[in-house]
Design a protein around this motif. Structure first.
Motif, short mmCIF file in Angstrom:
data_model
loop_
_atom_site.label_atom_id
_atom_site.label_comp_id
_atom_site.label_asym_id
_atom_site.label_seq_id
_atom_site.Cartn_x
_atom_site.Cartn_y
_atom_site.Cartn_z
N LEU A 245 -0.85 30.01 71.24
CA LEU A 245 0.31 31.00 71.99
C LEU A 245 1.32 31.28 71.00
CD1 LEU A 245 -0.92 29.27 74.63
CD2 LEU A 245 1.83 29.83 75.58
N ARG A 246 1.51 32.64 70.85
CA ARG A 246 2.52 33.09 69.86
C ARG A 246 3.17 34.31 70.75
NH1 ARG A 246 2.15 32.26 64.23
NH2 ARG A 246 2.36 34.41 63.82
N ARG A 247 4.52 34.11 70.72
CA ARG A 247 5.41 35.08 71.38
C ARG A 247 5.87 36.07 70.19
NH1 ARG A 247 10.41 33.04 74.37
NH2 ARG A 247 11.07 32.73 72.52
N MET A 248 5.67 37.13 70.46
CA MET A 248 5.97 38.18 69.08
C MET A 248 6.75 39.21 69.70
SD MET A 248 2.37 38.56 67.03
CE MET A 248 1.24 38.55 68.55
N GLU A 249 8.03 39.27 69.00
CA GLU A 249 8.97 40.47 69.35
C GLU A 249 8.26 41.80 68.51
OE1 GLU A 249 12.61 40.35 67.79
OE2 GLU A 249 13.15 38.55 69.22
N LEU A 250 8.27 43.11 69.13
CA LEU A 250 7.73 44.15 68.46
C LEU A 250 8.81 45.23 68.09
CD1 LEU A 250 4.70 44.91 70.90
CD2 LEU A 250 4.36 43.68 68.57
N ASP A 251 8.65 45.78 66.92
CA ASP A 251 9.62 46.72 66.34
C ASP A 251 9.15 48.12 67.01
OD1 ASP A 251 11.39 48.48 65.42
OD2 ASP A 251 11.22 47.43 63.47
N LEU A 252 9.36 48.39 68.32
CA LEU A 252 8.92 49.64 68.93
C LEU A 252 9.62 50.72 68.44
CD1 LEU A 252 8.83 48.43 72.97
CD2 LEU A 252 6.97 48.59 71.35
N PRO A 253 10.79 50.89 67.95
CA PRO A 253 11.49 52.09 67.64
C PRO A 253 10.58 52.56 66.19
CG PRO A 253 13.18 50.61 68.37
CD PRO A 253 11.85 50.12 68.40
N ARG A 254 10.51 51.66 65.37
CA ARG A 254 9.92 51.96 64.03
C ARG A 254 8.35 52.45 64.24
NH1 ARG A 254 8.26 49.09 59.23
NH2 ARG A 254 8.68 47.35 60.32
N PHE A 255 7.54 51.77 65.13
CA PHE A 255 6.46 52.13 65.57
C PHE A 255 6.21 53.25 66.07
CE2 PHE A 255 2.19 51.99 67.37
CZ PHE A 255 1.27 51.40 66.45
N ALA A 256 7.14 53.69 67.08
CA ALA A 256 7.30 55.08 67.79
C ALA A 256 7.63 56.15 67.06
CB ALA A 256 8.13 54.73 68.94
N ALA A 257 8.22 55.89 65.87
CA ALA A 257 8.61 56.90 65.06
C ALA A 257 7.51 57.54 63.93
CB ALA A 257 9.76 56.38 63.83
N LEU A 258 6.19 56.70 64.05
CA LEU A 258 5.06 57.19 63.17
C LEU A 258 4.43 58.24 64.02
CD1 LEU A 258 3.54 53.38 62.25
CD2 LEU A 258 4.97 55.07 61.07
N THR A 259 3.69 58.87 63.28
CA THR A 259 2.87 60.00 63.94
C THR A 259 1.47 59.22 64.68
OG1 THR A 259 1.23 60.19 62.05
CG2 THR A 259 3.26 61.83 62.12
N VAL A 260 0.79 59.93 65.45
CA VAL A 260 -0.32 59.28 65.98
C VAL A 260 -1.15 58.98 65.39
CG1 VAL A 260 -1.88 59.63 67.80
CG2 VAL A 260 0.23 60.53 68.25
N ALA A 261 -1.41 59.65 64.49
CA ALA A 261 -2.35 59.61 63.10
C ALA A 261 -2.18 57.99 62.53
CB ALA A 261 -2.69 60.57 62.22
N GLU A 262 -0.69 58.08 62.13
CA GLU A 262 -0.20 56.99 61.30
C GLU A 262 -0.54 55.53 62.11
OE1 GLU A 262 2.93 59.18 58.39
OE2 GLU A 262 3.52 58.52 60.66
N GLN A 263 -0.18 55.66 63.62
CA GLN A 263 -0.27 54.62 64.51
C GLN A 263 -1.64 54.17 64.36
OE1 GLN A 263 1.45 55.74 68.25
NE2 GLN A 263 3.43 55.95 67.30
N GLU A 264 -2.58 55.37 64.56
CA GLU A 264 -4.13 54.68 64.73
C GLU A 264 -4.63 54.11 63.38
OE1 GLU A 264 -5.42 58.21 67.89
OE2 GLU A 264 -5.60 58.77 65.63
N ALA A 265 -3.86 54.63 62.18
CA ALA A 265 -4.42 54.07 61.04
C ALA A 265 -3.89 52.60 60.72
CB ALA A 265 -3.89 54.92 59.73
N VAL A 266 -2.98 52.21 61.51
CA VAL A 266 -2.34 50.86 61.72
C VAL A 266 -3.52 49.92 62.33
CG1 VAL A 266 -0.81 49.29 62.69
CG2 VAL A 266 0.10 51.44 61.41
N PHE A 267 -3.88 50.60 63.44
CA PHE A 267 -4.94 49.80 64.10
C PHE A 267 -6.18 49.94 63.80
CE2 PHE A 267 -1.35 49.11 67.29
CZ PHE A 267 -1.61 48.09 67.69
N GLY A 268 -6.63 51.15 63.37
CA GLY A 268 -8.23 51.16 63.09
C GLY A 268 -8.79 51.91 64.23
#
Length: 387
Positions: A245-268
């Protein structure tokens, strides 16, 4: 984060409103409200979820039900000084059976539906049963952790899942009430799964707070689960598994500031469909060697699906039942099940060196547990390990 007290930091109450259906008092008279499809007609009842048997070779709440229930509450606790694990676990197992049967008064009259309770023991307890047993080793520390001592490790995991959001806290309260002062709560976390997305052959996976489908890859067939998920031995742990088990905070504002293409590149993967950037459907294996005409990898070198790929890591598959959370901060409760703890540790070690997703995460709680083998009336919970 929850401390040792048992009072929730935030409570939610669901308000229900009822509708009165007008009844014509004069024979032969009919109003719109009398008609099944009229404006005063009651909404159709939601079908009750199918019950999940708590007894068997494996505990419920790992591979069943499928898809996983929407709501989860995980409670991590320590045994008090001098408390024997065996009798306590046996009591908790009997309580699980009465909760699942709907005969426990502490359910407050709620139907149990698809309630599942999954119990695991931490490394300290496993070592008392056998220092070389699976689950006896503490998790190593990794980067991007901000875990206070109270939220690292623990003796006991109680994972409660249900479609009805009211059931996890009520059932957890019954189990903690049964344990009394023999247990001291460390922390707890509630979570919820997003809308399910079809993946393959009746299998689905939810979206997470970042908008991507979560838990696509894993040991989803019975054959793969025997190979990667369930412990075959030694005999005291056969039928169990190992959970992280690992509880993780997500930096939603910084991730949301990426373009969709950049977000997709993060995940693959494609955000809308979950398809790998290398092509194919959502269930297709990512083609890590696929390149563009000018020689660039279709799946970037630091994309999450590449860094966490089991073949690239040289490890087994992990089954993930992750839940999105909104407190103490927006994030994710990551839960993985595997029959070799190196499946998790080797994967995260490789991700630590270069994974485009990690900079958007901070781990604030973490623990590993041996999920006990299945149990029943004739085989008390934990009886293969503790007297």
């Amino acid at each position: 984060m929850r401390g040792a007290d048992h009072h929730p930091s935030r409570r939610r109450f669901l308000d229900a409103t009822g509708a009165m259906v007008a009844i014509g008092l004069t024979a032969g008279c009919e109003s719109h409200a009398d008609r099944p499809d009229g404006p005063g007609a009651a909404a159709p009842a939601t079908p009750s979820p199918r019950p999940v048997a708590p007894a068997g070779r494996h505990q419920a709440g790992v591979t069943v039900p499928q898809p996983a229930q929407r709501n989860l509450l995980a409670v991590v606790a320590d045994l008090g000084p001098g408390v024997a694990a065996g009798p306590l676990l046996a009591e908790l197992g009997r309580t699980v059976l009465t909760l699942a049967a709907g005969t426990d008064a502490r359910l407050m009259g709620l139907p149990p539906g698809d309630l599942t309770v999954t119990v695991g023991v931490g490394p300290r307890l496993v070592r008392t049963a056998g220092p070389s047993l699976p689950g006896a080793a503490d998790l190593p520390r990794f980067s991007r952790e901000r875990i206070p001592p109270q939220a690292r490790g623990g003796d006991l995991l109680i994972q409660v899942c249900a479609t009805d959001a009211l059931l996890p806290p009520v059932a957890a309260n019954a189990l903690l009430d049964q344990a009394g002062d023999r247990l001291r709560e460390r922390w707890r976390q509630s979570g919820h799964r997003g809308a399910d997305v079809p993946v393959d052959k009746g299998r689905s996976a939810p979206r997470n707070l970042l908008g991507f489908v979560d838990g696509i890859v894993g040991p989803h067939t019975a054959e793969a689960q025997e190979r990667h998920l369930w412990l075959a031995g030694p005999a005291p742990v056969a039928g169990g598994t190992l959970a992280v088990l690992r509880r993780m905070e997500l930096d939603l504002p910084r991730f949301a500031a990426l373009t969709v293409a950049e977000q997709e590149a993060v995940f693959g993967r494609r955000r809308a469909t979950g398809n790998p950037l290398s092509g194919g459907a959502i269930a297709s294996d990512p083609q890590l060697g696929a390149k563009t005409a000018d020689g660039r990898y279709l799946i970037p070198a630091d994309a999450h699906v590449r860094r966490a790929n089991a073949n690239a890591v040289g490890a087994g598959l992990m089954l993930r039942r992750s839940y999105s959370i909104d407190e103490p901060a927006p994030g994710l409760l990551f839960i993985s099940f595997q029959n070799d703890i190196r499946t998790f540790t080797d994967t995260l070690t490789r991700m630590d060196s270069s994974d485009a997703l990690l900079p958007y995460t901070t781990t604030t709680a973490g623990a590993a547990f041996l999920i006990l083998p299945g149990f029943g009336e004739a085989k008390p919970l934990g009886s293969t390990l503790f007297r």
